[in-house]
Design an enzyme around this catalytic site. Sequence first.
Site, PDB file in Angstrom:
ATOM      1  N   SER A 197       8.916 -44.283 -19.410  1.00  0.00           N
ATOM      2  CA  SER A 197       7.969 -43.326 -18.848  1.00  0.00           C
ATOM      3  C   SER A 197       8.132 -43.381 -17.340  1.00  0.00           C
ATOM      4  O   SER A 197       7.930 -44.436 -16.736  1.00  0.00           O
ATOM      5  CB  SER A 197       6.541 -43.691 -19.259  1.00  0.00           C
ATOM      6  OG  SER A 197       5.647 -42.802 -18.631  1.00  0.00           O
ATOM      7  N   GLY A 234      -8.091  -6.740   3.807  1.00  0.00           N
ATOM      8  CA  GLY A 234      -8.957  -6.763   4.976  1.00  0.00           C
ATOM      9  C   GLY A 234      -8.433  -7.551   6.165  1.00  0.00           C
ATOM     10  O   GLY A 234      -9.135  -7.711   7.145  1.00  0.00           O
ATOM     11  N   ARG A 284      -3.196  -1.284  -6.443  1.00  0.00           N
ATOM     12  CA  ARG A 284      -2.481  -2.556  -6.323  1.00  0.00           C
ATOM     13  C   ARG A 284      -2.877  -3.430  -7.505  1.00  0.00           C
ATOM     14  O   ARG A 284      -3.872  -3.167  -8.176  1.00  0.00           O
ATOM     15  CB  ARG A 284      -2.820  -3.251  -4.999  1.00  0.00           C
ATOM     16  CG  ARG A 284      -4.283  -3.620  -4.887  1.00  0.00           C
ATOM     17  CD  ARG A 284      -4.596  -4.273  -3.546  1.00  0.00           C
ATOM     18  NE  ARG A 284      -6.041  -4.290  -3.341  1.00  0.00           N
ATOM     19  CZ  ARG A 284      -6.634  -4.263  -2.163  1.00  0.00           C
ATOM     20  NH1 ARG A 284      -5.921  -4.193  -1.059  1.00  0.00           N
ATOM     21  NH2 ARG A 284      -7.934  -4.300  -2.052  1.00  0.00           N
ATOM     22  N   ARG A 329      -2.824   3.458   8.452  1.00  0.00           N
ATOM     23  CA  ARG A 329      -3.173   2.313   7.603  1.00  0.00           C
ATOM     24  C   ARG A 329      -2.118   1.222   7.631  1.00  0.00           C
ATOM     25  O   ARG A 329      -0.925   1.506   7.597  1.00  0.00           O
ATOM     26  CB  ARG A 329      -3.355   2.800   6.147  1.00  0.00           C
ATOM     27  CG  ARG A 329      -4.155   4.070   6.029  1.00  0.00           C
ATOM     28  CD  ARG A 329      -4.221   4.595   4.613  1.00  0.00           C
ATOM     29  NE  ARG A 329      -4.915   3.674   3.727  1.00  0.00           N
ATOM     30  CZ  ARG A 329      -4.990   3.853   2.412  1.00  0.00           C
ATOM     31  NH1 ARG A 329      -4.398   4.895   1.846  1.00  0.00           N
ATOM     32  NH2 ARG A 329      -5.645   2.983   1.665  1.00  0.00           N
ATOM     33  N   TYR A 366       7.992 -35.498 -22.945  1.00  0.00           N
ATOM     34  CA  TYR A 366       6.613 -35.102 -22.662  1.00  0.00           C
ATOM     35  C   TYR A 366       6.241 -35.356 -21.201  1.00  0.00           C
ATOM     36  O   TYR A 366       6.931 -36.089 -20.501  1.00  0.00           O
ATOM     37  CB  TYR A 366       5.634 -35.857 -23.575  1.00  0.00           C
ATOM     38  CG  TYR A 366       5.547 -37.341 -23.293  1.00  0.00           C
ATOM     39  CD1 TYR A 366       4.661 -37.827 -22.334  1.00  0.00           C
ATOM     40  CD2 TYR A 366       6.350 -38.253 -23.976  1.00  0.00           C
ATOM     41  CE1 TYR A 366       4.590 -39.173 -22.054  1.00  0.00           C
ATOM     42  CE2 TYR A 366       6.282 -39.602 -23.708  1.00  0.00           C
ATOM     43  CZ  TYR A 366       5.398 -40.065 -22.740  1.00  0.00           C
ATOM     44  OH  TYR A 366       5.328 -41.394 -22.454  1.00  0.00           O
ATOM     45  N   MET A 372      -5.681  -6.909   8.028  1.00  0.00           N
ATOM     46  CA  MET A 372      -5.145  -6.093   9.107  1.00  0.00           C
ATOM     47  C   MET A 372      -5.994  -4.839   9.242  1.00  0.00           C
ATOM     48  O   MET A 372      -6.980  -4.676   8.549  1.00  0.00           O
ATOM     49  CB  MET A 372      -3.697  -5.778   8.826  1.00  0.00           C
ATOM     50  CG  MET A 372      -2.840  -7.025   8.912  1.00  0.00           C
ATOM     51  SD  MET A 372      -1.137  -6.686   8.604  1.00  0.00           S
ATOM     52  CE  MET A 372      -1.177  -6.076   6.960  1.00  0.00           C
ATOM     53  N   LYS A 420       0.832  -1.204   0.000  1.00  0.00           N
ATOM     54  CA  LYS A 420       0.000   0.000   0.000  1.00  0.00           C
ATOM     55  C   LYS A 420       0.867   1.255   0.000  1.00  0.00           C
ATOM     56  O   LYS A 420       0.656   2.177  -0.799  1.00  0.00           O
ATOM     57  CB  LYS A 420      -0.905  -0.021   1.235  1.00  0.00           C
ATOM     58  CG  LYS A 420      -2.077   0.910   1.132  1.00  0.00           C
ATOM     59  CD  LYS A 420      -2.938   0.826   2.375  1.00  0.00           C
ATOM     60  CE  LYS A 420      -3.603  -0.542   2.497  1.00  0.00           C
ATOM     61  NZ  LYS A 420      -4.224  -0.764   3.798  1.00  0.00           N
ATOM     62  N   HIS A 451     -16.021  -8.232   0.550  1.00  0.00           N
ATOM     63  CA  HIS A 451     -15.016  -9.179   1.034  1.00  0.00           C
ATOM     64  C   HIS A 451     -15.229 -10.559   0.426  1.00  0.00           C
ATOM     65  O   HIS A 451     -14.316 -11.184  -0.110  1.00  0.00           O
ATOM     66  CB  HIS A 451     -15.101  -9.250   2.562  1.00  0.00           C
ATOM     67  CG  HIS A 451     -14.132 -10.220   3.165  1.00  0.00           C
ATOM     68  ND1 HIS A 451     -14.497 -11.504   3.491  1.00  0.00           N
ATOM     69  CD2 HIS A 451     -12.824 -10.109   3.459  1.00  0.00           C
ATOM     70  CE1 HIS A 451     -13.441 -12.132   3.974  1.00  0.00           C
ATOM     71  NE2 HIS A 451     -12.417 -11.316   3.971  1.00  0.00           N
ATOM     72  N   CYS A 482       4.540 -40.147 -16.278  1.00  0.00           N
ATOM     73  CA  CYS A 482       3.102 -40.367 -16.195  1.00  0.00           C
ATOM     74  C   CYS A 482       2.600 -40.411 -14.751  1.00  0.00           C
ATOM     75  O   CYS A 482       1.449 -40.712 -14.495  1.00  0.00           O
ATOM     76  CB  CYS A 482       2.702 -41.620 -16.943  1.00  0.00           C
ATOM     77  SG  CYS A 482       3.473 -43.100 -16.284  1.00  0.00           S
TER      78      CYS A 482
END
Length: 890
Positions: free
Chosen positions: A771, A87, A351, A78, A858, A89, A8, A467, A838
């Site tokens: 694999s 929200g 922000r 703040r 892959y 703090m 902030k 919120h 896999c």
Amino acid sequence: MRELLGGKGAGLHEMASLKLPVPPGYTITTRVCTYFYAHGGKYPPGLREGVAKSVARIEKAMGRRFGDAKIPLLVSVRSGARVSMPGMMDTVLNLGLTDETVKGLEEESHNPRFAWDSYRRFCQMYGDVVLKLKPENKNDPDPFEELIDRKKTLRGVVQDVDLTADDLHELVNEFRELIRTRTGHDVPQDPWQQLWAAIGAVFESWNNDRAVTYRKINNIPGDWGTAVTVQSMVFGNLGPDCATGVAFTRDPSTGEKGIYGEFLPNAQGEDVVAGIRTPRQISLRAGREWAKRNHVIEDERRTKHATLEESFPSAYRELLKVASRLERHFRDMQDLEFTIERGKLFMLQTRTGKRTAEAAVRAAVEMTQEKLIDRGTALLRVEPVQLEQLLHPRLDPRASKHVLARGLPASPGAVAGEAVFNADEAVAVANAGRKVILVRVETSPEDIHGMQVAEGILTARGGMTSHAAVVARGMGKCCVAGCSEIEINYAAGTLSADGKVIHRGEYLTLDGAAGEVIEGRVSTVEPVMSAFFKKFLSWADAERRLGVRANADTPHDAKVARDFGAEGIGLCRTEHMFFAPERIEAVREMILAENGEQRARALAKILPMQREDFVGILREMAGLPVTIRLLDPPLHEFLPKEDSEIRELASKIGVTSEHLKQVRDSLFEFNPMLGHRGSRLGISYPEIYAAQARAILEAAEQLRTEKVRVLPEIMLPLIGERREFEVLANETRDVAKQIGTPVKYTIGTMVEVPRACVEADKIGAVAEFFSFGTNDLTQMTYGLSRDDSGKFLADYVKRGIYKYDPFAQLDPEGVGGLMRIAIERGRRANRKLKIGICGEHGGDPESIKLCHRLGLDYVSCSPFRIPVARLAAAQAAIEERRSKRAFKDV
Ligand code: ADP
Ligand code: MG
Ligand code: MG
């Protein structure tokens, strides 16, 4: 800068240096917070002087004085951590008001109502944040809000703005009386004392329960600390030409470009978020959409719900300019807080905006097209696991449903669960393995633990930036907010709407994209991919080097996987095909067979069914490789466990219960994970693997005659020795010769035994592909049974010995080390060896990045993880390219 000033503080300083309208202030760094905690609540030397000097600087800039009886300076105190913890703090507004200064403010503003509104807000926040006056019980209303509600009832008004200066004056007295009786303290009448107490309280709020919970959920270190910003107040509550609001530079649910947000005239601070009154829309376009959704006619909308664009045209234009300036500066979507004082706009926060997966993808694509960012940055912007949200099912449009109520479409998804009315209950029911919908009048940070376990969240109050809405979007959870049509009774545990009463424990369905609350459980359908999503993934495909395949055992899974972009099947498990009721009997017959001949007869019954399965899967994956693993689990898994089931089965297949029990007991193993399973079954019962190979190759041959291109890859599990592989591979080739099919197929192995890694040069010389089966490889590398590790693995993570659960995220050193050996030796022996993974790790972004670095061909993962894997693989390639470039720059 962010580390020291907090998000902030840093945002405010950045905006100030861009010459945007920000009220003057200063920030006490997180370092002071760390000191504060390390020294038992003491401040470092020099802080007092520093604060005094900074206040003097603000006084000068504002032409006001802190504590002055005529022209008092008011400030906000703040909180603000390095990363935003919305929200979590505390913040105190209007600090500096006393019985004396409130009179000055009254006279100076010629607005007694404003002065007393500000004072009552201050007393309320000081009582809450500094003196810790909270509701005594979870379900109790906030004690201050209760007094306000009582006052409104007494005066016969509905809205807080209709309370007069005298009402508010009385409220100040009532608040202070409440504070005195409940805490034994009064609100101090010395502004400096107020300031220091508030600074201390903000530091302490770093360790309040909800902040601690939030940090735990989001992996934020506890030692970062919070900064404290002290800033001159600007007032949105001076009258109808004032307002306060929040805005996003793009729609946080859809990502659509354009300012999106809510505001309230004649209000302050968190009024918008707290749902005090129904907030209004910022842009006219959004206002019209809002009206349509809520069945408000245009006349009423214009007069009662006018948008910021209409009511505050010049501040609106200024806000658009600021928004686009900030987006260009930060090169990302911003979440803004602003206040309008007498028509003039002030910025109070910026922000990076939290967004849904849909919005993240769209914004990333459009910001690239706007040349704000490049493609690489766009791809790095989206958290891979977030993409799974976009593949979530939607409500079946054809299913009948009874919509109980409509609220705001705060966060998309279609979910069903039992209604619960508080967070603790949500946790209890979820722990019992049941799905819950958390229903609250509105949520607050105290509800975080319940929101975390809920399928979806429903609130009666609050807007799109409430919120509940913000947190749900952050968690990727479905949320319907501000659903004023429902009435909640906490004490009775009920929700009523549309003449219906839903009791605690009864099912509700939420449609977060439509904002609908529906009775009972509604069926869902598979999602469709948006054009933005497709483009985004096509960019990812252009970047990545890793192939992406799916683990799929049925034609349906194969189709889903292909639709999501799978480039083949990396693991098709054959044992799942055995469990269908009409097959399991034949499988059991095979297990109970006393000789090879009997076994072959039972297998002959299974063969056509398996062949049909393979025809379906191979057809779905036409033109793409399909790796099919031969039978892997120990045979006892196919036998019934209970004695009663055994008796039933025995009579059905015409053997004695004794014989059946004897067979079951003979299959008992002390350690099945290391027992008679995988290729060991093929060695003991060659007929089983031969039958499976036949089913695969006959299916392939059938499709070949139908001109379907098939690429079967036969995988032998649990190989640890070259001879073992050779014996089984030769038997498979014999089957192919018997069938006489010209279809090209390959034979390879799952690498899951450490010995196979070490011996990879020898095995690689005869196998065509590897694999990695990293579930078993992890078990065996750590000597850790996955099914038993739940008892103690958490202790290892908690005590910092393991950073994470190695079954969830591939261990780069140990397991990764063995993989490196296997890859290097295997490829040395066989240049053309194809190598994939896999295990379940194939769908975990961090593990996928490791696979990229190890040079695999892959990864293979569950169908719903395919887009996640495509993006993670692209990010791995981009990160690699960027780190090389950075290295060259040095
Ligand atoms: P949070 O982290 O909970 O958002 P903030 O510190 O941003 O807390 O403050 C809460 C609310 O108070 C915000 O809506 C903000 O806009 C408002 N606010 C904070 N400082 C001031 C100020 N100096 N003047 C007017 N409003 C303020
Ligand atoms: Mg807040
Ligand atoms: Mg804020």
